[in-house]
Design a protein around this motif. Structure first.
Motif, PDB file in Angstrom:
ATOM      1  N   TYR A   1       0.843  -1.190   0.000  1.00 58.56           N
ATOM      2  CA  TYR A   1       0.000   0.000   0.000  1.00 58.56           C
ATOM      3  C   TYR A   1       0.878   1.240   0.000  1.00 58.56           C
ATOM      4  N   LEU A   2       1.868   1.266   0.885  1.00 61.22           N
ATOM      5  CA  LEU A   2       2.724   2.442   1.015  1.00 61.22           C
ATOM      6  C   LEU A   2       3.482   2.702  -0.278  1.00 61.22           C
ATOM      7  N   LEU A   3       4.063   1.634  -0.860  1.00 61.20           N
ATOM      8  CA  LEU A   3       4.882   1.839  -2.056  1.00 61.20           C
ATOM      9  C   LEU A   3       4.032   2.344  -3.216  1.00 61.20           C
ATOM     10  N   LEU A   4       2.862   1.720  -3.414  1.00 63.21           N
ATOM     11  CA  LEU A   4       2.022   2.154  -4.533  1.00 63.21           C
ATOM     12  C   LEU A   4       1.510   3.558  -4.295  1.00 63.21           C
ATOM     13  N   SER A   5       1.191   3.829  -3.033  1.00 61.73           N
ATOM     14  CA  SER A   5       0.685   5.141  -2.703  1.00 61.73           C
ATOM     15  C   SER A   5       1.751   6.209  -2.953  1.00 61.73           C
ATOM     16  N   LEU A   6       3.001   5.872  -2.624  1.00 64.05           N
ATOM     17  CA  LEU A   6       4.092   6.809  -2.883  1.00 64.05           C
ATOM     18  C   LEU A   6       4.273   7.009  -4.377  1.00 64.05           C
ATOM     19  N   ALA A   7       4.194   5.910  -5.129  1.00 62.04           N
ATOM     20  CA  ALA A   7       4.329   6.039  -6.578  1.00 62.04           C
ATOM     21  C   ALA A   7       3.221   6.948  -7.110  1.00 62.04           C
ATOM     22  N   GLY A   8       2.009   6.763  -6.591  1.00 65.37           N
ATOM     23  CA  GLY A   8       0.898   7.626  -7.005  1.00 65.37           C
ATOM     24  C   GLY A   8       1.180   9.079  -6.680  1.00 65.37           C
ATOM     25  N   SER A   9       1.692   9.328  -5.480  1.00 64.54           N
ATOM     26  CA  SER A   9       1.994  10.708  -5.096  1.00 64.54           C
ATOM     27  C   SER A   9       3.032  11.310  -6.024  1.00 64.54           C
ATOM     28  N   LEU A  10       4.024  10.495  -6.403  1.00 64.70           N
ATOM     29  CA  LEU A  10       5.087  11.055  -7.228  1.00 64.70           C
ATOM     30  C   LEU A  10       4.587  11.341  -8.645  1.00 64.70           C
ATOM     31  N   ALA A  11       3.663  10.511  -9.129  1.00 61.65           N
ATOM     32  CA  ALA A  11       3.060  10.818 -10.423  1.00 61.65           C
ATOM     33  C   ALA A  11       2.288  12.129 -10.308  1.00 61.65           C
ATOM     34  N   TYR A  12       1.573  12.283  -9.217  1.00 64.71           N
ATOM     35  CA  TYR A  12       0.824  13.518  -8.986  1.00 64.71           C
ATOM     36  C   TYR A  12       1.777  14.713  -8.929  1.00 64.71           C
ATOM     37  N   LEU A  13       2.897  14.533  -8.188  1.00 63.04           N
ATOM     38  CA  LEU A  13       3.841  15.639  -8.027  1.00 63.04           C
ATOM     39  C   LEU A  13       4.463  16.028  -9.371  1.00 63.04           C
ATOM     40  N   PHE A  14       4.720  15.039 -10.218  1.00 59.32           N
ATOM     41  CA  PHE A  14       5.234  15.325 -11.552  1.00 59.32           C
ATOM     42  C   PHE A  14       4.248  16.239 -12.284  1.00 59.32           C
ATOM     43  N   GLY A  15       2.981  15.893 -12.196  1.00 60.07           N
ATOM     44  CA  GLY A  15       1.964  16.719 -12.831  1.00 60.07           C
ATOM     45  C   GLY A  15       1.961  18.129 -12.264  1.00 60.07           C
ATOM     46  N   VAL A  16       2.098  18.235 -10.944  1.00 59.18           N
ATOM     47  CA  VAL A  16       2.122  19.560 -10.317  1.00 59.18           C
ATOM     48  C   VAL A  16       3.304  20.366 -10.847  1.00 59.18           C
ATOM     49  N   ALA A  17       4.468  19.690 -10.950  1.00 51.73           N
ATOM     50  CA  ALA A  17       5.651  20.388 -11.456  1.00 51.73           C
ATOM     51  C   ALA A  17       5.408  20.901 -12.867  1.00 51.73           C
ATOM     52  N   LEU A  18       4.765  20.060 -13.690  1.00 53.21           N
ATOM     53  CA  LEU A  18       4.486  20.482 -15.066  1.00 53.21           C
ATOM     54  C   LEU A  18       3.564  21.689 -15.089  1.00 53.21           C
ATOM     55  N   LEU A  19       2.513  21.637 -14.275  1.00 57.72           N
ATOM     56  CA  LEU A  19       1.569  22.763 -14.271  1.00 57.72           C
ATOM     57  C   LEU A  19       2.258  24.032 -13.789  1.00 57.72           C
ATOM     58  N   TYR A  20       3.102  23.885 -12.769  1.00 52.09           N
ATOM     59  CA  TYR A  20       3.809  25.068 -12.273  1.00 52.09           C
ATOM     60  C   TYR A  20       4.753  25.591 -13.353  1.00 52.09           C
ATOM     61  N   GLY A  21       5.437  24.672 -14.019  1.00 49.44           N
ATOM     62  CA  GLY A  21       6.340  25.094 -15.087  1.00 49.44           C
ATOM     63  C   GLY A  21       5.607  25.814 -16.188  1.00 49.44           C
ATOM     64  N   ARG A  22       4.391  25.373 -16.467  1.00 49.89           N
ATOM     65  CA  ARG A  22       3.644  25.958 -17.579  1.00 49.89           C
ATOM     66  C   ARG A  22       2.997  27.285 -17.184  1.00 49.89           C
ATOM     67  N   TYR A  23       2.336  27.309 -16.007  1.00 52.16           N
ATOM     68  CA  TYR A  23       1.545  28.499 -15.672  1.00 52.16           C
ATOM     69  C   TYR A  23       2.152  29.334 -14.554  1.00 52.16           C
ATOM     70  N   GLY A  24       3.112  28.766 -13.818  1.00 50.15           N
ATOM     71  CA  GLY A  24       3.797  29.561 -12.811  1.00 50.15           C
ATOM     72  C   GLY A  24       3.028  29.799 -11.531  1.00 50.15           C
ATOM     73  N   VAL A  25       1.902  29.136 -11.334  1.00 47.09           N
ATOM     74  CA  VAL A  25       1.186  29.260 -10.065  1.00 47.09           C
ATOM     75  C   VAL A  25       0.745  27.881  -9.604  1.00 47.09           C
ATOM     76  N   LEU A  26       0.397  27.768  -8.328  1.00 43.67           N
ATOM     77  CA  LEU A  26      -0.049  26.499  -7.772  1.00 43.67           C
ATOM     78  C   LEU A  26      -1.479  26.585  -7.257  1.00 43.67           C
ATOM     79  N   ASP A  27      -2.005  27.798  -7.187  1.00 44.68           N
ATOM     80  CA  ASP A  27      -3.334  27.983  -6.622  1.00 44.68           C
ATOM     81  C   ASP A  27      -4.396  27.497  -7.620  1.00 44.68           C
ATOM     82  N   ILE A  28      -5.337  26.682  -7.134  1.00 43.09           N
ATOM     83  CA  ILE A  28      -6.287  26.046  -8.051  1.00 43.09           C
ATOM     84  C   ILE A  28      -7.192  27.077  -8.716  1.00 43.09           C
ATOM     85  N   ALA A  29      -7.656  28.057  -7.939  1.00 45.70           N
ATOM     86  CA  ALA A  29      -8.566  29.047  -8.520  1.00 45.70           C
ATOM     87  C   ALA A  29      -7.866  29.850  -9.611  1.00 45.70           C
TER      88      ALA A  29
END
Lengths: 303, 473, 91
Positions: free
Chosen positions: B156-184
């Protein structure tokens, strides 16, 4: 040209070490390669203009994770963990999928090189009111202090989770005399270095996490040398030490919300002392938690 | 907003004090949960009148700082979290066997705080930290069950961590593209370009893995079945809903409409598959708690289907269906796991077969199981029925949508089948399994309480439907 | 190819190597290392993005410091779990 050469060498080294860490025949070699990987990564952080991270990686990423991995290896029965040959073939086949996946990722990453974010300017612009002069520390403990608070909670949870698994066997039967002698002189140095990192964090690279992990290294060393008695969870000052950072941080947040302008809004002029106090408490907590995670606790008499 | 903060801080401070002072946990946690529930109810009441509130943490402006967003939905989820924790704590204080150890109490408080932080957060990276907090708390709770649960917990922990890291990759991409992290802010900026698409894909895969949405659900049954009963109840009812909430935020807030529409179809199909596969596996599960865990996989299929159709047709009324499913499933699943734990403990066997004749030995627990099951099937007049009705309404309006309705029908049949499998065994009175010791009546009543509540939802169905329609928009 | 893109690509590749290891390896210790490699890959992407401006974007650097601590906490728990699970199996 020389810069390109450096980049290429570092990247190749990094990837080779990563591959080696995963697929080395024996696990011990894998762990050593992983530690080397962390050190190369720290070099890369320095090369990419993030000295804070280089420090953090060397202390936390390579150092602490390495110690944790070595400790785990020492606990595990020898000879286990060999990967079968049939799996090796599967792995090779699966590696073929990586190339198209990398292409897809690169397509998404390609446009990013040109984009800019408004945040760095905002962060440096607000630095004057943040109470510290180092932007990374300002982000960690002022602009995004809530992240840091939760991160302390993550560390606490890791510790609580590890506690469920019973006492870790991390005993050295008879500490080597040399280690004993060394640790006596090394530990104060580590303490000094940790204190310096903590203090300099407000104006230069450094900060609570780097300092905390250095302190933890000192504690682990002393424990290994048998100078320090076993750490007991039932001893309440130890628990207080572990919780101190989080408790103080929360107290500041609540006090700010109750008496002041709002949740985690430091009152005017108080930002610097508050941040410093939180950092000191966090450093102690981090050091205590990390050393408990590495050396584990002694078996409790009552539980 | 202050009340919502109170509902978040109470369990957090409470957990720290519990760890520090180590009093006998049960009574204190019930009080903390009660206070937190009341605070959340107050916050909900307030926010219904004033509309969505924002809080900029640290007093900095939005792109620089993290923002808390207290929408009516977030307040409702806060209340739901605190309330379910209260119900579970009431049961757990009575049945010591269901918690696995005294550390259950601070850990469950930390879990509640993590969930509250998640519902409130409006910042993509902060959501990552809350996700990690959530999964570490969940793993620590699973590990309470002792040595046999370590392997599922590790997985559970390992898969959950892998999921988080996939999520974090996406966050990094969005930040790289738009420069903000706020959802609104992101929702105003987002465009349907290749980077955004990749980021959303990575984040969705990570979140689906963490929420155990089909086809990334395989880690869930061993972990949820292996945990102590009270923990399984919290995990199934609440923890998997956290990533689901973020998934909903991503696709309904950030994603551009054309992307959301194309992804919606995929989500809906995955939802149907979850219903069928989960139901089938539940039907064949040899152990009672594994059966209940697979039923979670199946029920998450309804939520995923509602989310998918919501995105595909951009039909806001389905949002109400989605969140009503979450509420109804949470209540029913708590009851089901607690009843299962009680049955398993008193009858001394984990197997479904051991339930033979349970209607004689432990009528109350079996009844709780059946009542909760009724809501999962969607029998009127339960909360589950309301949710299903909301989901089916837009499906029946147009003939081309009928295939989806058939999928829902099949899923309903499957869930009816696995619930009846248990209940029928319970009424098989020839040679019943004898109870190992005297059944605890009060504990069985406490296990039934959430199931009764989910049926009570139907009593107030009309105002509830109107209201939840308003909340979730 | 710019320096930024080069390091972005290295980060992505590192993430993929970690993912591949996680999915294909059986040994718990190696899988934990694989997770750490995935994490390092994401961090590398983030720092490459931070280095687009001089001096580096402090927000991204701070996020990575946070991420690093989260990663080491999770690693510590995972290693203890792996050790206990293995001991449980062998005894």
């Amino acid at each position: 040209m020389t810069e390109w050469l450096l980049d290429a060498v570092l990247a190749l080294l990094l990837l080779a070490l990563a591959g080696g860490a995963l697929h080395a025949r024996n696990r011990y070699a894998g762990v050593l390669l992983f530690i080397a990987f962390g050190l190369v990564l720290a070099l890369i952080w320095a090369r990419l203009g993030a000295p804070d991270l280089a420090l953090a990686e060397a202390a936390i990423g390579a150092g602490l994770t390495g110690v944790l991995l070595l400790a785990a290896l020492a606990r595990q029965p020898a000879g286990s963990g060999a990967e079968g040959v049939s799996f090796a073939r599967h792995r090779l086949a699966a590696a073929a999928v990586l190339v198209p996946l990398l292409m897809i990722l690169l397509q998404g990453l390609d446009p990013l090189a040109e984009q800019r974010s408004p945040l760095p300017e905002l962060a440096t612009g607000a630095l004057g009111q943040s109470g510290v002069s180092h932007p990374v520390t300002a982000v960690l403990l002022n602009y995004r202090a809530w992240d840091t608070l939760l991160e302390l909670a993550v560390l606490l949870l890791a510790l609580l989770g590890a506690r469920q698994l019973g006492p870790a066997r991390f005993e050295v039967e008879r500490p080597w005399p040399l280690l004993r002698a060394w640790s006596r002189s090394l530990a104060p140095l580590l303490l000094l270095a940790g204190g310096y990192l903590l203090w300099s964090g407000s104006s230069a690279p450094g900060g609570a996490f780097q300092a905390g992990s250095l302190l933890a290294a000192g504690v682990v060393l002393l424990r290994l040398a048998g100078v320090l008695p076993a750490l007991r969870w039932s001893f309440w000052p130890l628990r207080l030490l572990v919780l101190l950072g989080l408790l103080l941080f929360l107290a500041v947040a609540i006090a700010c919300a109750w008496f002041g302008a709002g949740w985690l809004v430091y009152p005017d002029g108080w930002a610097k002392p508050l941040i410093l106090v939180i950092e000191v408490a966090a450093t102690l907590s981090i050091a205590a938690s990390l050393s408990l995670l590495v050396v584990g606790e002694a078996r409790e008499a009552s539980a | 907003m202050n009340l919502a903060l109170l509902s978040l801080t109470l369990p957090l401070v409470g957990a720290l004090l519990l760890i520090l002072l180590r009093p006998a946990g049960g009574r204190w946690v019930i009080m903390i949960n009660l206070a937190s529930t009341l605070a959340a109810a107050g916050a909900l009441h307030q926010v219904m009148q004033t509309g969505t509130q924002w809080l900029e943490l640290g007093g900095w402006q939005a792109p620089l700082a993290i923002r808390f967003q207290l929408s009516p939905l977030a307040a409702l989820l806060l209340l739901f979290t605190a309330g379910l924790h209260l119900l579970v704590a009431l049961y757990a204080a009575r049945s010591r066997h269901a918690i696995g150890g005294e550390d259950f109490w601070p850990l469950s408080c930390l879990l509640q705080a993590a969930l509250a932080a998640l519902w409130l957060s409006g910042d993509l990276f902060n959501l990552y930290v809350t996700l990690e907090l959530l999964s570490l708390a969940a793993v620590a709770l699973v590990a309470l069950a002792g040595a046999k649960a370590y392997r599922p917990a590790l997985n559970y922990l390992l898969l959950s961590l892998a999921g988080s890291l996939a999520y974090l990759f996406g966050v990094a991409l969005l930040y790289g593209r738009y420069g903000v992290l706020d959802i609104a802010l992101l929702s105003e900026l987002a465009e349907a370009d290749v980077t955004t698409r990749l980021a959303l894909l990575l984040m969705s895969l990570g979140l689906m893995l963490k929420a155990a949405l089909w086809p990334l659900h395989l880690w869930l049954p061993p972990a949820h079945a292996g945990a102590p009963a009270a923990v399984s109840a919290l995990l199934s009812a609440l923890v998997v809903k956290g990533p689901l909430y973020i998934l909903w935020l991503l696709w309904s807030r950030i994603a551009p409409v054309e992307l959301a529409q194309s992804a919606g179809g995929l989500f809906a199909v995955a939802g149907i598959f979850a219903l069928l596969c989960g139901g089938w596996s539940a039907l064949r599960a040899p152990y009672l708690k594994t059966l209940v865990a697979y039923s979670t996989v199946a029920q998450l299929g309804y939520a995923l289907l509602a989310l998918g159709l919501l995105l595909r047709w951009q039909e806001p009324s389905l949002s109400a269906a989605l969140w009503l499913f979450v509420l109804a499933h949470g209540l029913a699943k708590v009851s089901m796991f607690l009843a299962a734990g009680e049955l398993q403990y008193t009858l001394g066997s984990k197997r479904v077969r051991a339930l033979k004749g349970a209607s004689q030995t432990m009528p109350l627990a079996l009844f709780a199981f059946a009542v909760a099951g009724g809501s999962l099937i969607g029998l009127p007049p339960s909360g589950g029925f309301l949710a299903k009705w909301l989901l089916l309404q837009p499906l029946f309006q147009q003939p081309q949508h009928w295939p989806w309705a058939i999928g829902v029908l099949l899923g309903t049949l499957a869930s009816a089948a696995y619930v009846f499998r248990v209940v029928a065994l319970g009424f098989d009175r020839a040679r019943p399994t004898p109870a190992s010791f005297h059944p605890d009546r009060l504990a069985q009543w406490l296990a039934m309480l959430p199931a009764l509540l989910v049926w009570c939802l139907a009593l107030i169905s009309k105002p509830l439907l109107l209201w939840i329609g308003g909340v979730s928009q | 190819m710019s320096t930024t893109l080069f390091w972005l690509a290295v980060g992505a590749l590192l993430w993929l190597i970690g993912l591949h290891g996680l999915l294909t390896l059986r040994d718990a210790l190696r899988r934990i290392i694989a997770i750490n490699l995935m994490g390092s890959g994401v961090f590398l992407v983030m720092i490459a993005l931070a280095a687009r401006v001089v001096p580096s974007d402090p927000v991204l650097v701070a996020l990575v410091v946070t991420g690093l601590v989260v990663a080491v906490s999770a690693t510590a728990l995972a290693l203890r779990l792996a050790g206990s699970a293995e001991r449980g199996k062998s005894s």
